[in-house]
Design an enzyme around this catalytic site. Sequence first.
Site, PDB file in Angstrom:
ATOM      1  N   ASP A 137      16.744  30.367  36.798  1.00 21.09           N
ATOM      2  CA  ASP A 137      15.775  31.231  36.012  1.00 21.09           C
ATOM      3  C   ASP A 137      14.587  31.204  37.226  1.00 21.09           C
ATOM      4  O   ASP A 137      13.889  31.747  36.193  1.00 21.09           O
ATOM      5  CB  ASP A 137      15.612  30.983  34.645  1.00 21.09           C
ATOM      6  CG  ASP A 137      16.985  31.094  33.880  1.00 21.09           C
ATOM      7  OD1 ASP A 137      17.949  32.565  34.396  1.00 21.09           O
ATOM      8  OD2 ASP A 137      16.880  30.467  33.175  1.00 21.09           O
ATOM      9  N   GLN A 151      22.031  30.190  39.034  1.00 20.20           N
ATOM     10  CA  GLN A 151      21.777  29.257  38.294  1.00 20.20           C
ATOM     11  C   GLN A 151      21.251  28.311  39.581  1.00 20.20           C
ATOM     12  O   GLN A 151      20.257  28.881  39.939  1.00 20.20           O
ATOM     13  CB  GLN A 151      23.325  28.299  37.760  1.00 20.20           C
ATOM     14  CG  GLN A 151      23.505  28.857  37.055  1.00 20.20           C
ATOM     15  CD  GLN A 151      24.939  29.628  37.654  1.00 20.20           C
ATOM     16  OE1 GLN A 151      25.484  29.751  38.022  1.00 20.20           O
ATOM     17  NE2 GLN A 151      25.045  30.466  36.200  1.00 20.20           N
ATOM     18  N   LYS A 183      15.907  34.500  41.502  1.00 12.82           N
ATOM     19  CA  LYS A 183      16.742  34.780  42.496  1.00 12.82           C
ATOM     20  C   LYS A 183      16.572  36.096  42.634  1.00 12.82           C
ATOM     21  O   LYS A 183      16.736  36.696  43.537  1.00 12.82           O
ATOM     22  CB  LYS A 183      18.060  33.629  42.390  1.00 12.82           C
ATOM     23  CG  LYS A 183      17.809  32.672  41.797  1.00 12.82           C
ATOM     24  CD  LYS A 183      19.262  31.596  42.103  1.00 12.82           C
ATOM     25  CE  LYS A 183      19.475  32.195  40.293  1.00 12.82           C
ATOM     26  NZ  LYS A 183      18.471  31.361  39.467  1.00 12.82           N
ATOM     27  N   GLY A 184      17.064  37.148  40.902  1.00 16.63           N
ATOM     28  CA  GLY A 184      17.432  38.125  41.358  1.00 16.63           C
ATOM     29  C   GLY A 184      16.530  38.910  41.867  1.00 16.63           C
ATOM     30  O   GLY A 184      16.597  40.032  42.972  1.00 16.63           O
ATOM     31  N   LYS A 185      15.143  39.192  42.321  1.00 17.63           N
ATOM     32  CA  LYS A 185      14.052  39.637  42.271  1.00 17.63           C
ATOM     33  C   LYS A 185      14.343  39.651  43.885  1.00 17.63           C
ATOM     34  O   LYS A 185      14.175  40.281  44.382  1.00 17.63           O
ATOM     35  CB  LYS A 185      12.391  39.709  41.726  1.00 17.63           C
ATOM     36  CG  LYS A 185      11.242  40.063  42.369  1.00 17.63           C
ATOM     37  CD  LYS A 185      10.247  39.927  42.043  1.00 17.63           C
ATOM     38  CE  LYS A 185       9.103  40.041  43.442  1.00 17.63           C
ATOM     39  NZ  LYS A 185       8.002  40.583  42.802  1.00 17.63           N
ATOM     40  N   THR A 204      20.929  35.695  27.043  1.00 17.68           N
ATOM     41  CA  THR A 204      21.223  35.397  25.483  1.00 17.68           C
ATOM     42  C   THR A 204      19.825  35.136  24.688  1.00 17.68           C
ATOM     43  O   THR A 204      19.377  35.139  23.426  1.00 17.68           O
ATOM     44  CB  THR A 204      20.934  33.412  25.821  1.00 17.68           C
ATOM     45  OG1 THR A 204      19.938  32.952  26.268  1.00 17.68           O
ATOM     46  CG2 THR A 204      22.938  33.352  26.341  1.00 17.68           C
ATOM     47  N   GLY A 205      18.513  35.375  25.402  1.00 17.66           N
ATOM     48  CA  GLY A 205      17.081  35.762  24.187  1.00 17.66           C
ATOM     49  C   GLY A 205      16.766  34.259  24.184  1.00 17.66           C
ATOM     50  O   GLY A 205      15.667  33.913  23.512  1.00 17.66           O
ATOM     51  N   GLY A 209      21.858  35.599  34.778  1.00 19.74           N
ATOM     52  CA  GLY A 209      21.130  36.819  34.301  1.00 19.74           C
ATOM     53  C   GLY A 209      19.925  36.810  35.076  1.00 19.74           C
ATOM     54  O   GLY A 209      19.278  36.079  35.470  1.00 19.74           O
ATOM     55  N   HIS A 210      20.153  37.655  36.036  1.00 21.80           N
ATOM     56  CA  HIS A 210      19.474  37.973  36.848  1.00 21.80           C
ATOM     57  C   HIS A 210      18.286  39.715  36.849  1.00 21.80           C
ATOM     58  O   HIS A 210      18.847  40.053  37.122  1.00 21.80           O
ATOM     59  CB  HIS A 210      20.160  37.991  38.696  1.00 21.80           C
ATOM     60  CG  HIS A 210      20.959  36.949  38.808  1.00 21.80           C
ATOM     61  ND1 HIS A 210      21.889  36.669  39.887  1.00 21.80           N
ATOM     62  CD2 HIS A 210      20.729  35.471  38.198  1.00 21.80           C
ATOM     63  CE1 HIS A 210      22.162  35.968  40.017  1.00 21.80           C
ATOM     64  NE2 HIS A 210      21.434  34.974  38.966  1.00 21.80           N
TER      65      HIS A 210
HETATM   66  P1  GDP Z   1      16.797  34.506  37.864  1.00 22.11           P
HETATM   67  O1  GDP Z   1      17.787  34.408  37.248  1.00 22.11           O
HETATM   68  O2  GDP Z   1      16.972  33.590  38.742  1.00 22.11           O
HETATM   69  O3  GDP Z   1      17.198  35.702  38.588  1.00 22.11           O
HETATM   70  O4  GDP Z   1      15.521  34.425  36.882  1.00 22.11           O
HETATM   71  P2  GDP Z   1      16.010  34.972  35.916  1.00 22.11           P
HETATM   72  O5  GDP Z   1      15.220  36.938  35.499  1.00 22.11           O
HETATM   73  O6  GDP Z   1      17.199  35.115  35.160  1.00 22.11           O
HETATM   74  O7  GDP Z   1      14.367  35.365  35.448  1.00 22.11           O
HETATM   75  C1  GDP Z   1      13.015  35.118  35.760  1.00 22.11           C
HETATM   76  C2  GDP Z   1      12.088  36.340  34.642  1.00 22.11           C
HETATM   77  O8  GDP Z   1      11.062  36.230  35.644  1.00 22.11           O
HETATM   78  C3  GDP Z   1      12.313  37.212  35.316  1.00 22.11           C
HETATM   79  O9  GDP Z   1      12.266  38.004  33.540  1.00 22.11           O
HETATM   80  C4  GDP Z   1      11.761  38.468  35.997  1.00 22.11           C
HETATM   81  O10 GDP Z   1      11.267  39.618  36.214  1.00 22.11           O
HETATM   82  C5  GDP Z   1      11.065  37.739  35.956  1.00 22.11           C
HETATM   83  N1  GDP Z   1      10.410  37.054  37.549  1.00 22.11           N
HETATM   84  C6  GDP Z   1      10.262  37.817  37.767  1.00 22.11           C
HETATM   85  N2  GDP Z   1       9.798  37.277  39.350  1.00 22.11           N
HETATM   86  C7  GDP Z   1       7.996  37.032  38.457  1.00 22.11           C
HETATM   87  C8  GDP Z   1       6.526  36.712  39.087  1.00 22.11           C
HETATM   88  O11 GDP Z   1       6.382  36.772  40.301  1.00 22.11           O
HETATM   89  N3  GDP Z   1       5.890  36.690  37.966  1.00 22.11           N
HETATM   90  C9  GDP Z   1       6.261  37.275  36.935  1.00 22.11           C
HETATM   91  N4  GDP Z   1       5.470  37.131  35.971  1.00 22.11           N
HETATM   92  N5  GDP Z   1       7.676  37.020  36.241  1.00 22.11           N
HETATM   93  C10 GDP Z   1       8.424  36.906  37.659  1.00 22.11           C
HETATM   94  P1  IMO Z   2      20.751  32.283  36.246  1.00 20.20           P
HETATM   95  O1  IMO Z   2      22.062  33.216  37.792  1.00 20.20           O
HETATM   96  C1  IMO Z   2      19.655  28.710  33.211  1.00 20.20           C
HETATM   97  C2  IMO Z   2      23.187  26.487  32.075  1.00 20.20           C
HETATM   98  C3  IMO Z   2      22.744  26.444  30.124  1.00 20.20           C
HETATM   99  C4  IMO Z   2      23.353  25.290  29.879  1.00 20.20           C
HETATM  100  C5  IMO Z   2      24.223  25.035  30.775  1.00 20.20           C
HETATM  101  C6  IMO Z   2      26.121  24.938  31.361  1.00 20.20           C
HETATM  102  O2  IMO Z   2      20.580  33.229  35.525  1.00 20.20           O
HETATM  103  O3  IMO Z   2      19.630  31.169  37.133  1.00 20.20           O
HETATM  104  P2  IMO Z   2      27.030  27.156  31.382  1.00 20.20           P
HETATM  105  O4  IMO Z   2      27.749  28.220  30.320  1.00 20.20           O
HETATM  106  O5  IMO Z   2      27.025  27.504  32.974  1.00 20.20           O
HETATM  107  O6  IMO Z   2      28.671  26.028  30.826  1.00 20.20           O
HETATM  108  O7  IMO Z   2      26.261  26.042  30.827  1.00 20.20           O
HETATM  109  O8  IMO Z   2      23.600  25.478  31.917  1.00 20.20           O
HETATM  110  N1  IMO Z   2      22.324  27.947  32.812  1.00 20.20           N
HETATM  111  C7  IMO Z   2      21.927  28.482  33.319  1.00 20.20           C
HETATM  112  N2  IMO Z   2      20.047  28.540  33.105  1.00 20.20           N
HETATM  113  N3  IMO Z   2      19.732  29.977  34.259  1.00 20.20           N
HETATM  114  C8  IMO Z   2      21.294  29.861  34.509  1.00 20.20           C
HETATM  115  O9  IMO Z   2      21.742  31.169  34.755  1.00 20.20           O
HETATM  116  C9  IMO Z   2      22.293  29.048  34.075  1.00 20.20           C
HETATM  117  N4  IMO Z   2      23.523  29.550  34.040  1.00 20.20           N
HETATM  118  C10 IMO Z   2      23.916  28.212  33.079  1.00 20.20           C
HETATM  119  O10 IMO Z   2      22.020  27.430  29.832  1.00 20.20           O
HETATM  120  O11 IMO Z   2      22.164  24.246  29.789  1.00 20.20           O
HETATM  121 MG    MG Z   3      18.649  34.199  35.243  1.00 24.98          MG
END
Ligand code: GDP
Ligand code: IMO
Ligand code: MG
Length: 444
Positions: free
Chosen positions: A21, A232, A24-26, A309-310, A48-49
């Site tokens: 989290d 991840q 990476k998606g951005k 998942t929230g 979740g990206h």
């Molecule tokens: P990923 O799994 O690595 O792609 O990251 P996620 O999307 O799960 O979580 C990153 C969260 O931070 C998302 O809600 C993005 O919209 C948000 N985000 C990404 N870059 C920034 C930033 O520079 N500032 C803020 N405030 N939010 C960001």
């Molecule tokens: P992105 O790509 C954050 C965590 C779960 C749990 C552990 C194992 O959005 O960064 P799993 O379902 O993979 O067997 O769970 O890994 N986890 C993540 N935490 N970002 C993720 O993906 C994750 N994918 C799995 O919360 O602790």
């Molecule tokens: Mg994520």
Amino acid sequence: MNRGGTSRGRTAVIVGAQWGDEGKGKIVDVLTKTFSVVARYAGGHNAGHTVIIHGKKFILQLVPGGVLRPECTSVVGNGVVIDPLAFLKEVASLRAANVKVDGNLFVSNRAQVILPYHRMIEMGSENAPGRVKIGTTSPGIGPAYEDKMGRRGLRVADLLDTPLLRTHIENACREKNLIAHALFNSDPLDADKMFAEYAAAARELAPFVCDTALLLNRALAEGKSIVFEGAQGTMLDIDHGTYPFVTSSSATSGGAATGTGVPPTSIDTVIGITKAYCTRVGGGPFPTELLGAEGEDLRKRGNEFGAVTGRPRRTGWLDLPILRYAGMINGISWLVVTKLDVLDHLTEIPVCVGYKVDGKATEEVPAQACGYEKIECVYRKMAGWATPTQDIRTIQDLPKAAREYMAFIEKETGARVGMISTGPDREQTILAPEFVEELGLQAS
Ligand code: GDP
Ligand code: IMO
Ligand code: MG
């Protein structure tokens, strides 16, 4: 970046440098402005990206970020575990949002398939007495990788082979129902119903399926550039993470080669993504975690709740020993620092600069989860900038303290900061000129 031409195209791996989290998606979305192909190499719909384009939000789980640019090709590589129903649901929601998915999105015929018994076993084992509760995302990722390594998995090519699918489901259900009943008292799954559902899904999936290793290597030979999209993060990697509190795949940069069939010799750059602070979701060690009001404040300001998942994410300060470790394991040459804006209100920012065990400084990251209990974090307080950064677009325009924060990260990790993200939108991005030049990006 060389969308056509004759020499081999450039490649870059995007890897999470923390516990997932990181944003990476951005970052993948920003890079696809000039890269031609995006290939996911590990994980499944546990990811979740989030990508926000001019206020419109997309949450991608299996589909690579390149899909949001119609001229880009997106590939779900062989290292991914794919739940066909989850994939088709994601595709349907993208279609509903007028995103092109036909002719530009491909799934590896060698990717492993997640079936309902993987979920059944995961739910049972996570809650079983005596088992270490990992706090998984629960869609059956771990059990699907177990079957892959146990050489009893079903691959996408097998899913499309109807007689083989039937035999596989009948045999697997017999075995898994027995195991799940004996161990977890689970209700049995109906093999006939499962076959009908997955045979139908296979028909819908078929147009996306091909030999993606061939596709990617041909694309490279034609001079097209590829971003490998990690899921991840380093500390969730099956080998290098905080085992057993990890995911079941190779999230680190090495996974980009095995998870796509592009050789390691064709990987040019590894870009590590880190937040300006740190988060983790689920159980396991987290040395810089903030448990009180400060942690709650960071969670609120950073909107740190799982994209899918929230679940509330645990929050803490930036951990430089972890970042150095991620640099070593992945070979990170560029860092992208995201969510800088979340620290905008602070006048002082603590950063963990080192670990001590029994009063002695150590650079070693523990191999055992219990090893983290002995760690004492050494903090240094950096000056905060206490001013908004969301609308800043160049490094020079950042407040001095923010530039010093970046310089400190560079000095402590040995990697250069190529990009800084100051908000969730595609446009809220600062690119370093050297990064733009090396990656062939045009500044927006
Ligand atoms: P990923 O799994 O690595 O792609 O990251 P996620 O999307 O799960 O979580 C990153 C969260 O931070 C998302 O809600 C993005 O919209 C948000 N985000 C990404 N870059 C920034 C930033 O520079 N500032 C803020 N405030 N939010 C960001
Ligand atoms: P992105 O790509 C954050 C965590 C779960 C749990 C552990 C194992 O959005 O960064 P799993 O379902 O993979 O067997 O769970 O890994 N986890 C993540 N935490 N970002 C993720 O993906 C994750 N994918 C799995 O919360 O602790
Ligand atoms: Mg994520």
